[in-house]
Design a protein around this motif. Structure first.
Motif, short mmCIF file in Angstrom:
data_model
loop_
_atom_site.label_atom_id
_atom_site.label_comp_id
_atom_site.label_asym_id
_atom_site.label_seq_id
_atom_site.Cartn_x
_atom_site.Cartn_y
_atom_site.Cartn_z
N GLU A 27 -14.59 -72.22 11.33
CA GLU A 27 -13.95 -72.91 12.45
C GLU A 27 -12.46 -73.12 12.17
O GLU A 27 -11.62 -72.91 13.04
N GLU A 28 -12.14 -73.51 10.91
CA GLU A 28 -10.73 -73.66 10.53
C GLU A 28 -10.00 -72.33 10.61
O GLU A 28 -8.86 -72.26 11.11
N LYS A 29 -10.66 -71.28 10.13
CA LYS A 29 -10.04 -69.95 10.19
C LYS A 29 -9.84 -69.53 11.65
O LYS A 29 -8.83 -68.93 12.00
N LYS A 30 -10.83 -69.87 12.50
CA LYS A 30 -10.71 -69.54 13.92
C LYS A 30 -9.53 -70.28 14.53
O LYS A 30 -8.73 -69.70 15.26
N LYS A 31 -9.41 -71.59 14.20
CA LYS A 31 -8.28 -72.37 14.72
C LYS A 31 -6.96 -71.82 14.21
O LYS A 31 -5.99 -71.73 14.96
N ALA A 32 -6.93 -71.46 12.91
CA ALA A 32 -5.71 -70.88 12.34
C ALA A 32 -5.37 -69.56 13.03
O ALA A 32 -4.20 -69.29 13.34
N ALA A 33 -6.40 -68.74 13.27
CA ALA A 33 -6.17 -67.46 13.95
C ALA A 33 -5.69 -67.69 15.38
O ALA A 33 -4.79 -66.98 15.86
N GLU A 34 -6.28 -68.68 16.07
CA GLU A 34 -5.82 -68.99 17.42
C GLU A 34 -4.38 -69.48 17.41
O GLU A 34 -3.59 -69.14 18.29
N ALA A 35 -4.05 -70.32 16.39
CA ALA A 35 -2.67 -70.80 16.28
C ALA A 35 -1.72 -69.63 16.02
O ALA A 35 -0.63 -69.55 16.61
N LYS A 36 -2.14 -68.71 15.14
CA LYS A 36 -1.32 -67.53 14.86
C LYS A 36 -1.15 -66.69 16.11
O LYS A 36 -0.06 -66.19 16.40
N LEU A 37 -2.26 -66.53 16.86
CA LEU A 37 -2.21 -65.76 18.10
C LEU A 37 -1.25 -66.41 19.09
O LEU A 37 -0.44 -65.72 19.72
N ALA A 38 -1.34 -67.74 19.20
CA ALA A 38 -0.41 -68.45 20.10
C ALA A 38 1.02 -68.27 19.64
O ALA A 38 1.93 -68.06 20.44
N GLU A 39 1.21 -68.33 18.30
CA GLU A 39 2.56 -68.13 17.74
C GLU A 39 3.07 -66.73 18.05
O GLU A 39 4.22 -66.56 18.47
N TYR A 40 2.20 -65.73 17.87
CA TYR A 40 2.60 -64.35 18.17
C TYR A 40 2.87 -64.17 19.66
O TYR A 40 3.79 -63.45 20.05
N ASP A 41 2.04 -64.81 20.50
CA ASP A 41 2.27 -64.74 21.94
C ASP A 41 3.63 -65.35 22.29
O ASP A 41 4.38 -64.79 23.10
N ALA A 42 3.93 -66.51 21.66
CA ALA A 42 5.23 -67.15 21.90
C ALA A 42 6.37 -66.24 21.43
O ALA A 42 7.39 -66.11 22.10
N MET A 43 6.16 -65.61 20.25
CA MET A 43 7.19 -64.71 19.73
C MET A 43 7.38 -63.51 20.67
O MET A 43 8.52 -63.09 20.91
N MET A 44 6.27 -62.98 21.19
CA MET A 44 6.37 -61.85 22.11
C MET A 44 7.10 -62.26 23.40
O MET A 44 7.94 -61.52 23.90
N ALA A 45 6.77 -63.47 23.89
CA ALA A 45 7.46 -63.96 25.10
C ALA A 45 8.95 -64.14 24.80
O ALA A 45 9.81 -63.79 25.62
N GLU A 46 9.24 -64.70 23.61
CA GLU A 46 10.63 -64.90 23.22
C GLU A 46 11.36 -63.57 23.08
O GLU A 46 12.51 -63.42 23.51
#
Length: 199
Positions: free
Chosen positions: A89-108
């Motif tokens: 679950e922690e790894k899933k949350k970390a992966a989701e956070a990373k995905l959100a970070e990458y999505d933000a980076m892509m938008a940026e």
């Protein structure tokens, strides 16, 4: 979660008790049928009862002895599974956070690329305007230079033409004077000239 473990323990104990009773019921006829080959079955004998009791005692002893280690092993396995689930679950949350970070980076990056494109378009428009102004200034200078050159050439041609006209007029006047002047006129001109010089 504790209620689930309690239910599991209760169902485990009920299952073990049911198994013992089932074994007692099934083992009776099996033990009764046992004996030497060729010997007639005498039915249920006292040794059969001792055998069943021996089996029951052995089963209960094994159950009592193995209950805690098996429960600990199962509890350890449940704890391990829970820890693995928590870790996943922690790894899933970390992966989701990373995905959100990458999505933000892509938008940026998309915004930055749009901003860079807009900046390049603006620079191109500025360069175009500057080049057009420079071309207009250069064209104006060329026009002024050409106008000055034309005026200079015109004045030069005018002066040349004037000189030619004067020269031709003098030549014509000289020709006319030479034709029309007489020796008396020449003497008179010489006399006038001498009077002017002497005075």
């Amino acid at each position: 979660m504790k209620v689930q473990i309690f239910r599991w323990k209760c169902s485990f104990a009920a299952g073990a008790l049911t198994l013992v009773l089932l074994l007692l019921c099934v083992s009776g006829p099996v033990f009764a049928a046992g004996g030497e080959p060729g010997e007639a079955s005498a039915g249920w004998v006292i040794t059969d009862t001792y055998r069943v009791m021996n089996f029951g005692v052995l089963f209960i002893a094994l159950f009592l002895l193995l209950r805690k280690p098996v429960a600990r092993a199962l509890k350890g396995r449940i704890t391990t599974i829970r820890e693995e689930l928590a870790s996943l679950e922690e790894k899933k949350k970390a992966a989701e956070a990373k995905l959100a970070e990458y999505d933000a980076m892509m938008a940026e990056l998309g915004e930055k690329s749009e901003a860079l494109l807009a900046e390049y378009v603006k620079q191109g428009e500025d360069a175009k305007t500057r080049i057009l102004k420079e071309a207009e200034i250069a064209a104006e200078k060329l026009k002024e230079q050409a106008s000055r050159n034309i005026e200079h050439e015109f004045l030069q041609a005018k002066a040349t033409l004037k000189a030619e006209i004067v020269e031709k007029a003098l030549a014509r006047a000289e020709a006319i004077i030479t034709q029309k002047i007489t020796s008396e006129d020449q003497d008179k001109l010489v006399d006038e000239y001498l009077e002017k010089v002497v005075v």
